[in-house]
Design an enzyme around this catalytic site. Structure first.
Site, PDB file in Angstrom:
ATOM      1  N   ARG A  22       0.877  -1.310   0.073  1.00 21.42           N
ATOM      2  CA  ARG A  22       0.021  -0.071  -0.097  1.00 21.42           C
ATOM      3  C   ARG A  22       0.709   1.244   0.029  1.00 21.42           C
ATOM      4  O   ARG A  22       0.513   2.305  -0.567  1.00 21.42           O
ATOM      5  CB  ARG A  22      -1.194  -0.211   1.201  1.00 21.42           C
ATOM      6  CG  ARG A  22      -0.503   0.151   2.469  1.00 21.42           C
ATOM      7  CD  ARG A  22      -1.678  -0.119   3.439  1.00 21.42           C
ATOM      8  NE  ARG A  22      -1.944  -1.564   3.141  1.00 21.42           N
ATOM      9  CZ  ARG A  22      -3.004  -2.021   3.059  1.00 21.42           C
ATOM     10  NH1 ARG A  22      -3.926  -1.158   2.971  1.00 21.42           N
ATOM     11  NH2 ARG A  22      -3.291  -3.305   2.638  1.00 21.42           N
ATOM     12  N   THR A  23       1.969   1.328   0.666  1.00 16.02           N
ATOM     13  CA  THR A  23       2.819   2.355   0.592  1.00 16.02           C
ATOM     14  C   THR A  23       3.228   2.614  -0.712  1.00 16.02           C
ATOM     15  O   THR A  23       3.384   3.727  -1.379  1.00 16.02           O
ATOM     16  CB  THR A  23       4.108   2.288   1.427  1.00 16.02           C
ATOM     17  OG1 THR A  23       3.728   1.970   2.946  1.00 16.02           O
ATOM     18  CG2 THR A  23       4.912   3.432   1.412  1.00 16.02           C
ATOM     19  N   LYS A  47      24.108  -9.024  -7.273  1.00 17.03           N
ATOM     20  CA  LYS A  47      25.555  -9.239  -7.500  1.00 17.03           C
ATOM     21  C   LYS A  47      26.440  -8.514  -6.778  1.00 17.03           C
ATOM     22  O   LYS A  47      27.869  -8.279  -7.022  1.00 17.03           O
ATOM     23  CB  LYS A  47      25.553  -8.436  -9.406  1.00 17.03           C
ATOM     24  CG  LYS A  47      24.974  -9.331 -10.186  1.00 17.03           C
ATOM     25  CD  LYS A  47      25.094  -8.639 -11.553  1.00 17.03           C
ATOM     26  CE  LYS A  47      24.409  -9.188 -12.349  1.00 17.03           C
ATOM     27  NZ  LYS A  47      24.306  -8.489 -13.781  1.00 17.03           N
ATOM     28  N   ARG A  84      12.635   2.118   0.336  1.00 17.80           N
ATOM     29  CA  ARG A  84      12.221   1.220   1.572  1.00 17.80           C
ATOM     30  C   ARG A  84      13.092   0.132   1.793  1.00 17.80           C
ATOM     31  O   ARG A  84      13.548  -0.341   0.731  1.00 17.80           O
ATOM     32  CB  ARG A  84      10.635   0.563   1.195  1.00 17.80           C
ATOM     33  CG  ARG A  84      10.253  -0.583   2.183  1.00 17.80           C
ATOM     34  CD  ARG A  84       9.272  -0.014   3.279  1.00 17.80           C
ATOM     35  NE  ARG A  84       8.751  -1.029   4.020  1.00 17.80           N
ATOM     36  CZ  ARG A  84       7.597  -0.768   4.778  1.00 17.80           C
ATOM     37  NH1 ARG A  84       6.981   0.548   4.640  1.00 17.80           N
ATOM     38  NH2 ARG A  84       7.069  -1.502   5.352  1.00 17.80           N
ATOM     39  N   HIS A 107       9.583   6.080   9.347  1.00 19.44           N
ATOM     40  CA  HIS A 107       8.404   6.014   8.154  1.00 19.44           C
ATOM     41  C   HIS A 107       7.921   7.290   8.308  1.00 19.44           C
ATOM     42  O   HIS A 107       6.530   7.185   8.364  1.00 19.44           O
ATOM     43  CB  HIS A 107       7.704   4.576   8.548  1.00 19.44           C
ATOM     44  CG  HIS A 107       6.871   4.365   7.268  1.00 19.44           C
ATOM     45  ND1 HIS A 107       7.122   4.920   5.918  1.00 19.44           N
ATOM     46  CD2 HIS A 107       5.569   3.456   7.196  1.00 19.44           C
ATOM     47  CE1 HIS A 107       6.089   4.536   5.341  1.00 19.44           C
ATOM     48  NE2 HIS A 107       5.157   3.659   5.889  1.00 19.44           N
TER      49      HIS A 107
END
Lengths: 308, 308, 308
Positions: free
Chosen positions: A57-58, A86, A107, A135
């Protein structure tokens, strides 16, 4: 006050004036968020969306916010599929992606990742959650919801659930302290708000009350903010069920509340809110989720310099 | 007749007039689908694309349809990465995503999912397949292909392959019955069309013939619609190969057909159609796949109220 | 000279005039790539991005390039989630996707895949890497970087690292031979440039020198192009570490170089370049990564016929 090129890492770097300006801007943009009008404010701009752990949802509300303003979204895609597999450092990834974009939403599962990224980026970094860290855009949308559906000035709010690990409520408490709220903390003993946060609130002249009874807390508050209680926090499943049941929000419980009480939740919910609450005028959590769009539109437009 | 805010769940809720209007609209939009002209019809609108099971071509053609009309696409991403993994209900997910979008395309493995979603959504839900249930936009594009490449009125069509489990052909049969087609059903005994569907067609005065010989079926039809036969349906691989071979469409077989016969297939194909057929004028399946774009453009523009 | 509908498969099909025209076009588009101006050159066009193996930066820079020109991006998504899992051939996938798009960027693990795709596509195919085969857009951006940050005419360049398997450097050598460069090849014995490529360069009157000492190579060159050395190439980890250390680029090493030397690397890097080099004026690899955007914008605009 200019937000152009500002990194959005933590609520702690925002004064009340700055927050008010962001919420004012969000309110102006809300008709675009709800598709009542159109905008080309961010046309030609590219937002890179880098989610090193999933948060549907974010991510979706950032993407919608960018699209509603006429901008484009560039996605990192799944992390397994990326150069990170990698062995590339976050610093290098950021230095590459800044060359492809006008702002980066990050995030990450590691605390401090957004701060680190901001040190290597010439475009603004927006922290969309860094593990146990911050957040901030969740807090902005919580504040916006309270302002739109209740009132920030002189607010009486109860925060219920996991107050120990809940990053969301820590950050919200800090922000509310700027507005002088009265805060009731409702949690089982195992999940109480850390003492240093309570002390910090009190030192800002915030009235704080602690209880484990949601019945007691609910009678005179304007907003009840519920958070998810994670099963994993309890060694004993029976203990979890007991706690979860004792904090569940039901229509019966809400009969004891003020008629104008609003129930908020960052979602996804599990059992914290009885679905029968959805049809009452108290339910505010889906609106809260929608309000993430105008708030993120405001932040995007401000840090990309499209609005003052 | 208005389609604004209409949920597209099943063909059964569409009258012939409604279908004709959708196909007419698709025909008007086809030049935009083939990039001969441009459109801003859905500018500022966001389509949420939620595929709980993969279906690359359906997803891609919806996304292209939205983009060709100037709109934006918001993707759920892979399901593992979503809140669903945290135990959120479909109802809650839909109530959140409706706040981010102007319409939702939903693909789900569970029958009835789209219907359920529509009960919680204030924006139109378009069913892009719900397990053993419905897939109406496939039927619309099949009808559009028949209309563009052959004719719907007085059509003689043979449906070949797995008629027992093939959701696509059940839905197509129902729709063709509104136009009075003559239908030949070609399948091995194990995969015959369910008797209730055949009875239902006959009760609508549709001429239905059943056979297991594709040679016999092909001589006088306008359209041959082949469907995938899934190996998993057969306990014995040898039996599968025998059936698959007996129904394979080859240039040799097509020599017995009318010159204007069109071969259709919902794709992806495995061995149902010999690649040598691709270069004959009978091959119509890649065009059919393209026609998904104008048809989905029409549906998107209609349910979002951009066209009447 | 028209590039409309041209497939971009391998550098070998480009003359020096064609390359110059692509680089000239990229230079004109660079202000749009760096967001100094906006463009609607590819408005209404759709680019299909089909990555059958991951390559984050290549994919992202193609997507940004398309978006910066006002176009839309259609993604194949993860390969597991696609029809390919149902056994569809690449030829069929391409024939479907061409109906949804105006050009296709293809990355595939199998050599020859892009060539095969081009035989079934009516829209231009751009090869974004086909296994051990070609990756022409990387070479174009390497050439563009050299031209912008140094000079193509009379260039002295050292290529260091894995010259045996490094597809990037083979293709770059070929292209540089069109401009008459002097090339120094620096690699351990195990990873030397294949003899046939060295012979080919010499037959084009290119001065080629081979050495295993980067100190020796670095003194008089304009550009040092480093490539990743893959651990997997060495049976003995100790041997890998020895080789990797001997070729590492450090500020100390660069003291022996010309002040205007530019260090390039296709990224992601592991240990080939000491992070302390990042702050020196020699570091050019993040700019090189950015230059992928204007170069890919030029290729997209040219093959879609939006520019001559």
């Amino acid at each position: 006050m200019t937000f152009k090129d500002l990194h959005i890492i933590s609520m702690k770097s925002f004064s009340r004036d700055m927050i008010d300006h962001i919420l004012d801007t969000a309110e102006k943009l809300e008709p675009i968020a709800s598709s009542k009008s159109k905008s080309d404010l961010l046309k030609g701009k590219v937002l890179a969306v880098m989610f090193f752990e999933p948060s549907t949802r974010t991510r979706m509300s950032f993407e919608t916010a960018m699209m509603r303003l006429g901008g484009d979204v560039l996605s990192l895609g799944s992390v397994d599929a990326s150069s990170i597999a990698k062995g590339e450092t976050l610093a290098d990834t950021i230095r590459v992606v800044q060359g492809y974009s006008n702002a980066i939403v990050l995030r990450h599962n590691k605390e401090g990742a957004a701060q680190l990224a901001s040190e290597f980026s010439s475009v603004p970094i927006i922290n969309a959650g860094d593990g146990a860290g911050h957040h901030p855009t969740q807090t902005f949308l919580d504040l916006y919801t309270i302002r739109r559906e209740s009132h920030l000035e002189g607010l009486k709010i109860a925060l219920a659930g996991d107050l120990k690990y809940g990053r969301t409520v820590h950050s919200l408490c800090y922000a509310l302290s700027l507005y002088g709220a009265e805060i009731t903390l409702v949690s089982p003993k195992e999940l109480r708000m850390p003492a240093e946060i309570v002390d910090d609130l009190k030192s800002h002249n915030i009235k704080v009350r602690e209880t484990d009874s949601i019945e007691e807390a609910i009678t005179d508050v304007d907003v009840l903010y519920a958070t998810r209680i994670q099963k994993e926090r309890f060694p004993d499943p029976a203990e979890y069920r007991k706690v979860a049941n004792s904090l569940q929000i039901t229509p019966e419980l809400l009969e004891k509340a003020k008629p104008e009480l609003k129930v908020m939740h960052p979602l996804p919910r599990t059992n914290e809110i009885d679905p029968r609450v959805d049809d009452t005028p108290h339910a505010c959590y889906f609106k809260q989720s929608f309000y993430g769009v105008p708030v993120r539109m405001a932040l995007l437009a401000l840090v990309m310099g499209a609005l003052e």
